[in-house]
Design an enzyme around this catalytic site. Sequence first.
Site, PDB file in Angstrom:
ATOM      1  N   HIS A 196     141.573  -7.195  20.366  1.00 48.63           N
ATOM      2  CA  HIS A 196     141.740  -7.609  18.920  1.00 48.63           C
ATOM      3  C   HIS A 196     140.694  -8.658  17.719  1.00 48.63           C
ATOM      4  O   HIS A 196     141.049  -9.516  18.103  1.00 48.63           O
ATOM      5  CB  HIS A 196     142.944  -6.983  18.122  1.00 48.63           C
ATOM      6  CG  HIS A 196     143.576  -7.144  16.750  1.00 48.63           C
ATOM      7  ND1 HIS A 196     142.364  -6.271  15.695  1.00 48.63           N
ATOM      8  CD2 HIS A 196     144.448  -7.850  15.219  1.00 48.63           C
ATOM      9  CE1 HIS A 196     143.336  -6.618  14.375  1.00 48.63           C
ATOM     10  NE2 HIS A 196     143.535  -7.844  13.826  1.00 48.63           N
ATOM     11  N   HIS A 256     157.559  -5.850  21.453  1.00 46.99           N
ATOM     12  CA  HIS A 256     157.931  -5.530  20.560  1.00 46.99           C
ATOM     13  C   HIS A 256     158.905  -7.127  20.701  1.00 46.99           C
ATOM     14  O   HIS A 256     160.074  -7.868  21.118  1.00 46.99           O
ATOM     15  CB  HIS A 256     157.875  -3.928  19.876  1.00 46.99           C
ATOM     16  CG  HIS A 256     159.093  -4.493  18.403  1.00 46.99           C
ATOM     17  ND1 HIS A 256     159.384  -4.963  17.597  1.00 46.99           N
ATOM     18  CD2 HIS A 256     158.699  -3.265  17.733  1.00 46.99           C
ATOM     19  CE1 HIS A 256     159.010  -4.592  16.709  1.00 46.99           C
ATOM     20  NE2 HIS A 256     158.730  -3.968  16.428  1.00 46.99           N
ATOM     21  N   HIS A 316     131.924 -10.447  13.168  1.00 42.14           N
ATOM     22  CA  HIS A 316     130.424 -11.086  12.236  1.00 42.14           C
ATOM     23  C   HIS A 316     130.505  -9.704  11.524  1.00 42.14           C
ATOM     24  O   HIS A 316     129.575 -10.436  11.069  1.00 42.14           O
ATOM     25  CB  HIS A 316     129.505 -11.731  13.797  1.00 42.14           C
ATOM     26  CG  HIS A 316     128.609 -12.740  12.988  1.00 42.14           C
ATOM     27  ND1 HIS A 316     127.254 -11.462  12.273  1.00 42.14           N
ATOM     28  CD2 HIS A 316     128.797 -14.369  12.114  1.00 42.14           C
ATOM     29  CE1 HIS A 316     126.568 -12.472  11.982  1.00 42.14           C
ATOM     30  NE2 HIS A 316     127.316 -13.335  12.185  1.00 42.14           N
ATOM     31  N   HIS A 319     135.534  -5.687  31.082  1.00 42.12           N
ATOM     32  CA  HIS A 319     134.991  -5.385  30.158  1.00 42.12           C
ATOM     33  C   HIS A 319     136.825  -5.514  29.115  1.00 42.12           C
ATOM     34  O   HIS A 319     137.830  -4.979  29.474  1.00 42.12           O
ATOM     35  CB  HIS A 319     134.543  -4.187  29.237  1.00 42.12           C
ATOM     36  CG  HIS A 319     133.424  -4.310  30.336  1.00 42.12           C
ATOM     37  ND1 HIS A 319     132.090  -4.265  29.921  1.00 42.12           N
ATOM     38  CD2 HIS A 319     133.267  -3.053  31.270  1.00 42.12           C
ATOM     39  CE1 HIS A 319     131.308  -4.153  30.778  1.00 42.12           C
ATOM     40  NE2 HIS A 319     131.603  -3.693  31.971  1.00 42.12           N
TER      41      HIS A 319
END
Length: 499
Positions: free
Chosen positions: A393, A305, A422, A389
């Site tokens: 976002h 943060h 997409h 993998h």
Amino acid sequence: MANEPLPPFSSSVRLKYVKLGYQYLVNHILTFILIPIIVGISIELARVGPDEILSLVRFLNDLDLIYVMSTLFLVIIVGTVYFMSRPRPVYLVDYACFRPKPNFRVPFSTFLEHARLVPQFDERTVRFQVKILERSGLGEETCLPPANHYIPPTCSMAAARSEAELVIFSAIDELLNNTGMRPKNIDILIVNCSLFSPTPSLSAMIVNKYKLRSNILSFNLSGMGCSAGLISLDLARDLLQAHGNSNALVVSTEIITPNYYLGKERAMLLPNCLFRMGAAAVLLSNCRRERSRAKYRLTHVVRTHKGADDAAYRCVFQEQDSEGLTGINLSKDLMAIAGDALKSNITTMGPLVLPASEQLLFLFSLIARKVFKAKWKPYIPDFRLAFEHFCIHAGGRAVIDELQKNLQLSDQHVEASRMALHRFGNTSSSSLWYELNYIESKGRMKKGDRVWMIGFGSGFKCNSAVWKCLKTIKTPVDGPWSTSIHRYPVDIPAVVKVL
């Protein structure tokens, strides 16, 4: 033959193999140290005669029985304390994503036509939105809720509730149907939606719809941006540590209907072009009986943060423009702030997931630069050694490009993020689950694979979650990609001209 020159060293010995050898040596250093010790002990024991072995046996027989029992009792106590104090494992049993119907689609031509028909937009505003859309990385099949298809869009409370019920209930219904989980067996409910926070809350709406128990632990997170889905996971993990034999339902969404901006401020028009409807419902559990059918185990959550910094705090800011119209203002410094937040996040994440070889290289680089003032570039650890993998976002093409560059990822590593952007657009906190389903649908998720989810959100926050796959995911996979996965990946040009 004797007069022929030797081949160049750089071409005969590739540096990547030298690095692989170094990594293998460091990661197995304990094995290399213990092998000589074990061999030496074995040789020494082979030299010991029968008399010495008998002496050792007599010595053991002479030991006080009370002493032996006390030692054994102590070992049992220590072992019991260790196993009782270990954190409970958190399993991801299954998840489901909202699947928009074809009549919700907003092709580029439709977006342009509607923008020109909205009376609040002038031609300059329309051209700016089209320019953003052309470079956004979005495709022709992204969807907006029914209220946004009206001219002008209907931004009423009733329309927003209708969208929330549609996307949330659809995802939960599919999840419950796939898992066979009864609503009465859900102990924890967490809902995150950043910009739409009605009364009663969205979590109360779910309790009412599915008639959940009166003693359910219910939470509704708002105003926490696109990374709130990972915050919800962290909260669910903490609650599952405190409550044994429990199931947690986590719902992540963003409601588009009430947040369509009808003003002329360029920084506030960007969300109109990028955000699309979506939702995800995730079932987590710490029950041992769920281990056999769970897909993943949650291993780490790291939250960063940067809200103490004023620029970071205001880089994604909901406010009114000069005409009193409310929208989300995206700062031009957003990517620089996101990069700084990512740097802080991976500094914490690195020691948890990176192999020892990468940690040592990072340490040597840090010492050289800080202690010996060497003019070296900071060493960027190779996170490809820690994860198979990556779910980044899908906030926009620039976000994905920046992370691919900074983390030195291949095109395949970011393929899921680009294709999700997409096909579905920026679905906010639920985008990570559309990306995970893409990887599964491609048949790439194998048992033991590790997945890194990275999310960014207002505040400004960068949050990460790490999953370990518990079983190979077989195709075909039911989910939002089931009808279109055969068409992907697709080539995404830098600019798509909107006629």
